[in-house]
Scaffold this active site. Structure first.
Site, mmCIF file in Angstrom:
data_model
loop_
_atom_site.group_PDB
_atom_site.id
_atom_site.type_symbol
_atom_site.label_atom_id
_atom_site.label_comp_id
_atom_site.label_asym_id
_atom_site.label_seq_id
_atom_site.Cartn_x
_atom_site.Cartn_y
_atom_site.Cartn_z
ATOM 1 C CB ALA A 91 -6.249 2.899 -0.265
ATOM 2 N N GLY A 92 -2.936 1.549 -1.262
ATOM 3 C CA GLY A 92 -2.164 0.314 -1.222
ATOM 4 C C GLY A 92 -1.405 0.246 0.089
ATOM 5 C CG ASN A 119 -7.734 3.219 -3.429
ATOM 6 O OD1 ASN A 119 -6.585 3.228 -3.871
ATOM 7 N ND2 ASN A 119 -8.439 2.107 -3.344
ATOM 8 C CD GLU A 155 5.442 -15.283 -3.100
ATOM 9 O OE1 GLU A 155 5.789 -15.541 -1.936
ATOM 10 O OE2 GLU A 155 4.735 -14.293 -3.398
ATOM 11 C CG ASP A 182 4.432 -0.670 -6.253
ATOM 12 O OD1 ASP A 182 5.339 -1.507 -6.220
ATOM 13 O OD2 ASP A 182 3.325 -0.850 -5.719
ATOM 14 C CE LYS A 201 4.829 -14.691 0.935
ATOM 15 N NZ LYS A 201 5.670 -13.629 0.343
#
Length: 402
Positions: free
Chosen positions: A13-14, A39, A172, A302, A379
């Protein structure tokens, strides 16, 4: 009719998995398919906000929200479990809570930190990996300042922070640190001039995705706020004292009370156990995001190495790409249920912005470079849009950056 229902199983659940499910639950009826989302946590977290939670500029609770809060419970069965095995041919997925069958599988298991075999890095450095590591790191940094303030014999290493990696996440995080340090110094009565932040990068250039002009802006901004860069300096080991680096063929020890690794991620380690041809947790997919030999298995986010037609290298692993893949897969599952052929995934690059704290940034938006406050604002727009795309206006109002 109910017996003809296909079982759609989504793992993770990304950004990719949750986008798939939230789009799919709107597109199909309960008669068409039974959707199950698995998840390991009951919550989704905004992975692109972890640098803020890690530095302590954002509370870790603000980074997450319950998965079920964005699901239609009459359409989606949510299971909190950890996936332990994927059996492609038997069409089964094993978890610590039971076994689940599927007709269509979406693998979106996300990332873990990649330390590239650097000795001691996993044991002695904090990773920017999930909300748990973020909470641990932010608390550790504050504890070091508190300890320094309370100690009669001061240890300057309490105020020294080493950051490995000057890519997106590393930079960041550095930006957030430069926002956080003045607050900590004020809170604990610490002289800010004693704080030392050092970023170590093996590559000859930081932020390789940006032009020299944008990189120079980022470097100047961060250096003005106290960051020291050691570029083209490989880290060969990490120990309880800090990093061991190599300079002109000789090893040097860099000491700090806090060491942070922000230089690499890889796909889930379950990928190597479940599929062939996997590199760093990523498998090359076909143009519709399925894998060779299995038209019913999509791999996204990913864990996916998607190479656009005519290109040689896979797209990077970003939230923007993951969410677009999720949308594409939801549409293709609908097409499969309708007996239609799938369509190829086409990525639309809307731009990339790297924040430098809350007031500055650098980026490319629709092929135009932006920097400074304009980039910082953009952003916040990007972060809020990501929440809106999954949870709608209500979630954007609750969790967005405005």
């Amino acid at each position: 009719m109910a017996q003809d229902r296909k079982k759609v199983l989504v793992l993770g659940a990304g950004y990719a998995g949750l986008q798939t499910v939230t789009k799919l639950q709107k597109a199909i009826s309960t008669e068409e398919a039974e959707i199950t989302l698995i998840n390991k946590n009951e919550y989704h977290y905004e992975a692109t906000w972890l640098h803020e939670a890690s530095a302590g500029t954002l509370n870790y609770e603000d980074v997450l929200y319950p998965v079920e809060s964005v699901l239609k419970k009459d359409k989606v069965n949510f299971v909190q479990a950890e996936v332990t095995k994927i059996d492609r041919d038997a069409k089964k997925v094993e978890t610590n809570q039971g076994i689940y069958d599927f007709d269509i599988l979406v693998v979106a298991l996300g990332f873990v930190s990649e330390t590239f075999g650097i000795e001691g890095m996993k044991d002695h450095a904090f990773q920017i990996e999930n909300v748990i590591t973020a909470r641990e790191l932010s608390r550790h940094i504050e504890d070091k300042f508190a300890n320094y303030a309370a100690s009669k014999e001061k240890d300057d290493n309490d105020l020294s922070i080493l950051v490995g990696g000057a890519g997106f996440t590393g930079v960041e995080f550095l930006g957030e640190l430069t926002d956080r340090i003045p607050e900590l110094c004020s809170k604990y009565g610490v002289d800010q001039n004693k704080v030392k932040i050092t970023c170590v990068e093996a590559a000859p250039k930081m932020l390789p995705m940006f032009s020299e002009e944008l990189v120079n802006h980022a470097v100047s901004y961060l250096e003005d706020r106290g960051v020291e860069f050691k570029i083209a300096t490989p880290i060969v080991a990490c120990n309880e004292k800090g990093f061991v680096v190599e300079v002109d063929g000789e090893k040097q020890q860099l000491n700090a009370g806090t060491s942070v690794w922000a230089a690499g991620v890889r796909g889930s380690k379950l990928m190597e156990e479940s599929f062939e041809g996997v590199k760093r947790g990523r498998i090359v997919t076909k143009q519709d995001l399925t894998i060779n030999g299995y038209d019913n298995i999509f791999v996204i986010g990913d864990c996916s190495a998607f190479i656009p037609a005519g290109e040689e290298r896979p797209l990077p692993t970003t939230a923007q790409i993951a969410m677009q893949q999720g949308e594409s897969v939801a549409k293709n599952i609908k097409r499969i249920l309708n007996g239609e052929s799938t369509e190829e995934f086409e990525y639309v690059d809307r731009g990339t912005v790297c924040s430098l704290g809350s007031h500055d940034g650098v980026g490319m938006v629709f092929d135009k470079p932006i920097a400074g406050k304009k980039a910082a604002f953009m952003k916040k727009v990007i972060d809020t849009r990501a929440v809106f795309k999954i949870g709608g206006i209500g979630l954007a109002f609750k969790k967005g950056k405005f």
